[in-house]
Design a protein around this motif. Structure first.
Motif, mmCIF file in Angstrom:
data_model
loop_
_atom_site.group_PDB
_atom_site.id
_atom_site.type_symbol
_atom_site.label_atom_id
_atom_site.label_comp_id
_atom_site.label_asym_id
_atom_site.label_seq_id
_atom_site.Cartn_x
_atom_site.Cartn_y
_atom_site.Cartn_z
ATOM 1 N N ILE B 87 10.090 -46.540 108.349
ATOM 2 C CA ILE B 87 11.161 -46.734 109.257
ATOM 3 C C ILE B 87 12.082 -45.559 109.029
ATOM 4 O O ILE B 87 12.758 -45.026 110.071
ATOM 5 N N LEU B 210 14.012 -41.626 100.427
ATOM 6 C CA LEU B 210 14.033 -42.819 99.765
ATOM 7 C C LEU B 210 15.103 -43.774 100.027
ATOM 8 O O LEU B 210 15.027 -45.045 100.058
ATOM 9 N N LYS B 211 16.307 -43.349 100.281
ATOM 10 C CA LYS B 211 17.668 -44.065 100.399
ATOM 11 C C LYS B 211 17.297 -44.979 101.614
ATOM 12 O O LYS B 211 17.774 -46.080 101.834
ATOM 13 N N GLY B 212 16.718 -44.462 102.480
ATOM 14 C CA GLY B 212 16.727 -45.056 104.139
ATOM 15 C C GLY B 212 15.441 -45.959 103.977
ATOM 16 O O GLY B 212 15.066 -46.473 104.746
ATOM 17 N N SER B 213 14.579 -45.901 102.937
ATOM 18 C CA SER B 213 13.356 -46.516 103.316
ATOM 19 C C SER B 213 13.392 -48.117 102.950
ATOM 20 O O SER B 213 14.545 -48.473 101.872
ATOM 21 N N LYS B 214 12.547 -48.827 103.390
ATOM 22 C CA LYS B 214 12.813 -50.229 103.179
ATOM 23 C C LYS B 214 11.592 -50.813 102.318
ATOM 24 O O LYS B 214 11.397 -51.754 101.867
ATOM 25 N N THR B 215 10.666 -49.712 102.069
ATOM 26 C CA THR B 215 9.604 -50.181 101.012
ATOM 27 C C THR B 215 9.453 -49.078 100.136
ATOM 28 O O THR B 215 9.822 -47.859 100.267
ATOM 29 N N VAL B 216 8.862 -49.461 98.816
ATOM 30 C CA VAL B 216 8.775 -48.533 97.976
ATOM 31 C C VAL B 216 7.352 -48.904 97.196
ATOM 32 O O VAL B 216 6.959 -49.814 97.046
ATOM 33 N N VAL B 217 6.548 -47.560 97.120
ATOM 34 C CA VAL B 217 5.483 -47.813 96.376
ATOM 35 C C VAL B 217 5.602 -48.082 94.879
ATOM 36 O O VAL B 217 6.208 -47.035 94.160
ATOM 37 N N GLN B 218 4.994 -49.097 94.327
ATOM 38 C CA GLN B 218 5.430 -49.299 92.864
ATOM 39 C C GLN B 218 4.286 -48.718 92.185
ATOM 40 O O GLN B 218 4.599 -47.915 91.081
ATOM 41 N N ASP B 219 2.974 -48.724 92.356
ATOM 42 C CA ASP B 219 2.167 -47.913 91.695
ATOM 43 C C ASP B 219 0.896 -47.730 92.490
ATOM 44 O O ASP B 219 0.729 -48.567 93.567
ATOM 45 N N VAL B 220 -0.030 -46.873 92.042
ATOM 46 C CA VAL B 220 -1.139 -46.486 92.904
ATOM 47 C C VAL B 220 -2.466 -46.485 91.789
ATOM 48 O O VAL B 220 -2.331 -45.838 90.850
#
Lengths: 321, 261
Positions: B87, B210-220
């Motif tokens: 997004i 990051l501020k405008g993102s609606k998803t975040v990767v928690q871990d990989v």
């Protein structure tokens, strides 16, 4: 803790209860924490009692149905779902990762500012943060990423086909239909179809249940015809790696591996497949693997039961006898 | 006529197995396919502009686009763009396309080989309020009003005519650079690359990165490796080895095969 509303969106206009959708439905039911959480299937298109019944048999708590003519445009389909969302906001939406499903999900995620995770291979509920966790492979399928949505309550994802199993639940479920009317105010005709013809898709074989499978890699580019005829002879299904799909040797829906389908046949014969990890993940369920490759150091050999260092063509020619 | 091509640099390991490539980043193969198709059909009076949002190293990738024959490249680069999800990315691209102005056609590859979401082209079309035609195989005609394309849409083949402006995304990918014109490549080396940051684009900082993102990767997590097996090497005459395989497939026990049907 409020009750959760879990929505599953059908991307068809008359056959709603496709195998892919039933798989997603089963996952949706698993995501219910208790009897108060509700799984709804959203259908847009023609009224089909038999399809609705099947969805209830496979465990849907509710069907929200918006009647439209057959063959509606994608923009109308998106508008219907958008109107439903404005009317009653669910917590999480699961879309099929089909062409239509992906497009609808991406458009709605922008429209509603909702996080969207593509092509998930698993979804879990995290009680601590009260969020759904979406799991998907990334970076050429070398890693699995866990993704959560932030900044917005609505959470979305698309789900690949053949990741989950569908499961028949009951014949006795109540018929809980909700009708949602929507009339398009103005439609823009900016796309004109000049010609449309069905692709000559060979009968859709069920790759998942095949007992014998021939996998082709890039190395078999010039011997696909031979491979197909030998496969027919032995009742095997031909599938391919990502490389084979990119080379147009095989159709996309026959791609095995992390970004394709995972299979567990009795016997898997791999011709000209080098054995990249992301592909091996797709065939690791095979009971017995026979690998044919000209490169004696091909990684696939380490995971195989029988190995032949030779051209796939030569082996196939012998098998054809 | 003005065409904007969105490209993304990706790590070369994801594209090339051999290490014969100097740069660490290469053009995402899906975007490269789209770019080559556009350059092949480019007519007199058509301007092709490449845009790419990415780290400093993306400049080399953009230079390569000049070498391939595009007219202008713009690098969208700012620390506030880091960590953008689909997004946030589509928002920054939209702002750039609005700043370029008078864009008739926007082309993308269907997905990148690193993120593999396939969402940005649709999200971008929604941001711009334009139709998006995905799964494009090639363009058959392009004029000031319409673009005609051929595509495979799931189970049918379609020829469509779409009113411009529109977003199209190509289905295919390629990993081969066509021969570059040396003179062009030389020129590309000296080409000053335009960089646009948050101020140039007048973006709302809360809508990108990051501020405008609606998803975040928690871990990989690295994906578990597959079980290695003890293998039997079948060598010798091809006739014999093939017959062993034949027997395995047919479920016959011939002394070599321990496979139980």
């Amino acid at each position: 803790m409020r009750n959760k509303k879990i929505w599953i969106i059908s991307d068809q206009d008359k056959r709603y209860a496709t195998e892919h959708l039933l798989q997603i439905l089963h996952k949706g039911i698993e995501l219910r924490r208790n009897d108060k959480d509700e799984v709804s299937v959203i259908c847009v298109g023609m009224s089909r009692e038999d399809q609705f019944e099947k969805l209830f048999q496979y465990g849907a708590d509710r069907i929200i149905f918006c009647e439209q003519n057959e063959g509606y445009s994608i923009s109308l389909y998106v508008k219907c779902i958008e109107a439903m969302l404005q009317d009653k906001m669910p917590d999480v939406i699961l879309f099929p990762a089909s062409i239509t499903g992906r497009q609808t999900a991406a458009i709605l995620s922008v429209r509603f500012g909702a996080g969207l995770t593509a092509c998930c291979t698993d979804v879990q509920y995290d009680n601590e943060v009260d969020r759904y966790v979406f799991i998907r492979p990334a970076m050429s399928e070398s890693v699995l990423a866990k993704i959560t949505c932030i900044n917005k309550n609505l959470q979305m994802c698309t789900i690949k086909e053949n990741i989950f199993d569908s499961e028949f639940v009951t014949n006795g479920k109540s018929y809980n239909m909700e009708y949602f009317p929507y009339i398009e105010k103005k439609s823009e005709k900016n796309i004109e179809v000049l010609e449309r013809k069905a692709l000559n898709l060979k009968e859709r074989v069920d790759i998942k249940s095949a007992k014998i499978v021939f996998v082709v890699g890039r190395g078999m580019k010039n011997s696909m015809d031979l491979c197909k005829s030998v496969a027919r002879q032995y009742g095997a299904v031909v599938v391919g790696t990502k490389a084979a799909v990119e080379e147009k040797m095989i159709q996309e829906n026959h791609q095995i591996g992390q970004s394709g389908i995972s299979i567990s046949p009795d016997i898997c014969v791999a011709f000209g497949v080098s054995g990249a990890t992301q592909h091996m993940v797709g065939i690791k369920g095979a009971q017995l693997i026979i690998a044919v490759n000209t490169d004696k150091n091909a990684p696939i050999f380490q995971y195989s039961d029988y190995i032949i260092v030779d051209k796939g063509e030569n082996v196939l020619t012998e098998l054809a006898q | 006529m003005r065409i904007v091509m969105c490209i993304k640099p990706v790590k070369k390991e994801l594209v090339y197995k051999e290490d014969d490539y100097r740069e660490n980043l290469v053009i995402n193969p899906y975007d490269l396919f789209a770019l080559q198709n556009i350059i092949d059909m480019k007519k007199e009076g058509t301007e092709v502009i490449c845009i790419s949002m990415g780290p400093e190293a993306a400049k080399d990738t953009l230079r390569r686009c000049i070498g391939l024959g595009v007219d202008e490249v713009i690098h969208l680069h700012d620390k506030h763009f880091a960590g953008s999800d689909t997004i946030a990315t589509s928002y920054v691209l939209k702002k750039a396309i609005e700043k370029i102005s008078d864009v008739d056609l926007i082309c993308c590859g269907q997905k990148t080989v690193d993120g593999e979401t396939g969402q940005v082209s649709y999200a971008l079309s929604e941001q711009l309020k334009m139709p998006c035609i995905a799964q494009v195989e090639n363009i058959t005609d392009l004029n000031m009003e319409n673009v005609s394309i051929e595509r495979e849409n799931g189970e049918c083949f379609e020829k469509l005519r779409v009113k411009l402006p529109a977003v199209i995304s190509y289905r295919n990918c390629t990993t081969i650079y066509k021969n570059m014109n040396l003179l062009r490549l030389k020129r590309a080396k000296n080409h000053k690359i335009v960089v646009w940051d948050t101020n140039d684009l007048q973006v709302d900082k809360s809508m990108c990165g990051l501020k405008g993102s609606k998803t975040v990767v928690q871990d990989v997590n690295k994906i578990n490796s597959i079980v290695k097996k003890e293998q039997t090497v079948l060598d010798g005459d091809i006739k014999d080895t093939a017959s062993i395989i034949k027997n395995i497939i047919l479920g016959k026990n011939n002394g070599v095969c321990t496979y139980e049907k």
